[in-house]
Design a protein around this motif. Structure first.
Motif, PDB file in Angstrom:
ATOM      1  N   LYS A  41       0.836  -1.210   0.000  1.00 12.85           N
ATOM      2  CA  LYS A  41       0.000   0.000   0.000  1.00 12.85           C
ATOM      3  C   LYS A  41       0.868   1.256   0.000  1.00 12.85           C
ATOM      4  O   LYS A  41       0.558   2.245  -0.680  1.00 12.85           O
ATOM      5  CB  LYS A  41      -0.933  -0.009   1.212  1.00 12.85           C
ATOM      6  CG  LYS A  41      -2.027  -1.065   1.130  1.00 12.85           C
ATOM      7  CD  LYS A  41      -2.867  -1.090   2.406  1.00 12.85           C
ATOM      8  CE  LYS A  41      -3.926  -2.174   2.349  1.00 12.85           C
ATOM      9  NZ  LYS A  41      -4.703  -2.259   3.620  1.00 12.85           N
ATOM     10  N   ASN A  42       1.965   1.211   0.739  1.00 11.29           N
ATOM     11  CA  ASN A  42       2.861   2.363   0.804  1.00 11.29           C
ATOM     12  C   ASN A  42       3.525   2.636  -0.539  1.00 11.29           C
ATOM     13  O   ASN A  42       3.935   3.773  -0.819  1.00 11.29           O
ATOM     14  CB  ASN A  42       3.932   2.122   1.883  1.00 11.29           C
ATOM     15  CG  ASN A  42       4.653   3.391   2.279  1.00 11.29           C
ATOM     16  OD1 ASN A  42       4.037   4.434   2.486  1.00 11.29           O
ATOM     17  ND2 ASN A  42       5.971   3.318   2.402  1.00 11.29           N
ATOM     18  N   ALA A  43       3.644   1.589  -1.380  1.00 12.42           N
ATOM     19  CA  ALA A  43       4.257   1.748  -2.703  1.00 12.42           C
ATOM     20  C   ALA A  43       3.246   2.158  -3.762  1.00 12.42           C
ATOM     21  O   ALA A  43       3.620   2.361  -4.929  1.00 12.42           O
ATOM     22  CB  ALA A  43       4.935   0.442  -3.115  1.00 12.42           C
ATOM     23  N   GLY A  44       1.959   2.281  -3.383  1.00 15.95           N
ATOM     24  CA  GLY A  44       0.953   2.727  -4.332  1.00 15.95           C
ATOM     25  C   GLY A  44       0.050   1.640  -4.874  1.00 15.95           C
ATOM     26  O   GLY A  44      -0.740   1.880  -5.796  1.00 15.95           O
ATOM     27  N   PHE A  45       0.153   0.424  -4.320  1.00 15.82           N
ATOM     28  CA  PHE A  45      -0.698  -0.687  -4.757  1.00 15.82           C
ATOM     29  C   PHE A  45      -1.969  -0.750  -3.914  1.00 15.82           C
ATOM     30  O   PHE A  45      -2.003  -0.282  -2.771  1.00 15.82           O
ATOM     31  CB  PHE A  45       0.036  -2.027  -4.615  1.00 15.82           C
ATOM     32  CG  PHE A  45       1.119  -2.253  -5.629  1.00 15.82           C
ATOM     33  CD1 PHE A  45       0.860  -2.971  -6.786  1.00 15.82           C
ATOM     34  CD2 PHE A  45       2.400  -1.755  -5.429  1.00 15.82           C
ATOM     35  CE1 PHE A  45       1.853  -3.198  -7.725  1.00 15.82           C
ATOM     36  CE2 PHE A  45       3.410  -1.977  -6.357  1.00 15.82           C
ATOM     37  CZ  PHE A  45       3.124  -2.695  -7.519  1.00 15.82           C
ATOM     38  N   SER A  46      -2.983  -1.364  -4.467  1.00 11.64           N
ATOM     39  CA  SER A  46      -4.165  -1.734  -3.695  1.00 11.64           C
ATOM     40  C   SER A  46      -4.206  -3.262  -3.602  1.00 11.64           C
ATOM     41  O   SER A  46      -3.685  -3.960  -4.488  1.00 11.64           O
ATOM     42  CB  SER A  46      -5.451  -1.215  -4.353  1.00 11.64           C
ATOM     43  OG  SER A  46      -5.614  -1.783  -5.647  1.00 11.64           O
TER      44      SER A  46
END
Length: 285
Positions: free
Chosen positions: A257-262
Motif C-alpha cells: 500500500k505504501n508503494a501505491g498498490f491496492s
C-alpha cells in the motif's frame, strides 16, 4: 498427542545423543553446519545420526541481530552453488506444499484478469528456484506469452534452461531482481514470488522494489511469503526477524500500500506445524 511425543523424543535425543555425535564426528558436524541456511532446512536423504547431529547444531546457532549482516549472509548463500543443492532437496515441496496449498490464489488471479480490459502478456517470477512453479503457471495461463524466471544463482538458472528447454514460453535469467526491474521491467506484467523469496530482502530494499514496480505502469503482484507466527501487523507494523536462518517477517500489506498498490487479496495459513504463517497477497496498481 503422538506428534507431540515424537517431537519431545527428537529434542531429547538431539540434545544428548546428537551432542555426543558432534563431539565424536567433528568433520561431519562441520560439513552439516558449513552454511546456516542449509543447516536450518531439513534434508530428505538424511540418516538418523545426521538428523540428531543437525538438531544439536541448530540449538547452538548464535543469535544474529544485525539486519545488514543477515541480508548479506543470506544473499551470499543464494547466489552460489550451495543454493542448487537446497533447491534439489526442496523439489518435492512443489507437490506436497505448493499444489495443495497455494494454487487457489492463482485461481483468484484468473478471476481478476477476466475483468481487465487490457492484456497482460508477461509473468515474472522473482526467485524462481528450480523453475517448477513458473512451468506450472505457463500451463495455467496460456494467454500469457512470456514467463521469465529470475534467480541469483547462475548455476540453477543453467540447470533450468536445460530442464525446461522444450518449453519455449519460459526464459530463465540470472540476475538481481532489483537490477532487473530497473533495466528490463515494463507495464502489463504480473510479478510472482513463491514461498520464501522476499523474506531475504531488507525492508528498505523491498519497499524500493515495490515502488520501482509500481512506476512501470499497470502491474499485478502475487506474493506467497512466510511470516513469523507471532508477527501481528497491527501492533508491530515494521519488519521483524524470525526463524533460525534468520530471515525477515515483513508487513506485506503495509509495504504494498505504501508503494501505491491496492490489495485484491490477503489471507494467511498456518505453516510448518504452527511455527510460521504462509501469507498470500494479491496486489495491483
Amino acid at each position: 498427542m503422538r506428534n507431540k511425543l515424537k517431537s519431545s523424543l527428537y529434542h531429547f535425543l538431539s540434545g544428548t545423543v546428537g551432542n555426543v555425535l558432534v563431539i565424536l564426528q567433528p568433520e561431519k558436524a562441520r560439513q552439516l553446519s558449513k552454511n546456516r541456511i542449509a543447516l536450518v532446512h531439513k534434508h530428505k536423504n538424511m540418516g538418523i545420526s545426521d538428523k540428531l547431529m543437525r538438531g544439536a547444531l541448530l540449538k547452538k546457532l548464535d543469535r544474529i541481530d544485525d539486519h545488514n549482516t543477515i541480508a548479506q549472509t543470506n544473499r551470499e548463500f543464494w547466489i552460489n552453488k550451495n543454493a542448487t543443492d537446497l533447491f534439489s532437496e526442496l523439489e518435492d515441496t512443489f507437490n506436497t506444499d505448493f499444489l495443495p496449498n497455494c494454487t487457489f490464489v492463482f485461481e483468484l488471479l484468473k478471476e481478476e484478469l477476466s475483468n481487465e480490459s487490457e492484456k497482460y502478456d508477461t509473468l515474472v517470477e522473482i526467485g524462481t528456484g528450480n523453475g517448477d512453479v513458473l512451468n506450472y503457471l505457463s500451463s495455467e495461463f496460456p494467454e500469457i506469452n512470456r514467463f521469465i524466471g529470475i534467480d541469483l544463482s547462475k548455476d540453477q538458472i543453467d540447470l533450468n534452461n536445460v530442464k525446461y528447454g522444450k518449453n519455449k514460453k519460459l526464459e530463465f535469467v540470472a540476475a538481481d531482481a532489483m537490477d532487473w526491474v530497473k533495466e528490463h521491467g515494463q507495464g502489463k506484467t504480473i510479478f510472482v514470488t513463491s514461498r520464501g523469496v522476499l523474506e531475504y530482502f531488507l525492508e528498505t530494499q523491498l519497499q524500493e522494489l515495490f515502488k520501482d514496480i509500481n512506476l512501470l505502469g499497470k502491474t499485478y503482484f502475487i506474493a506467497i511469503e512466510p511470516n513469523g507466527a507471532y508477527h501481528n501487523f497491527e501492533t508491530n507494523p515494521s519488519s521483524q526477524l524470525y526463524g533460525k536462518e534468520p530471515s525477515f517477517s515483513h508487513n506485506y500489506p503495509h509495504l504494498f500500500k505504501n508503494a501505491g498498490f491496492s490489495l485484491w487479496h490477503f489471507s494467511q495459513k498456518v505453516w510448518f506445524n504452527g511455527t510460521n504463517m504462509q501469507t498470500f497477497v494479491g496486489a495491483k496498481n
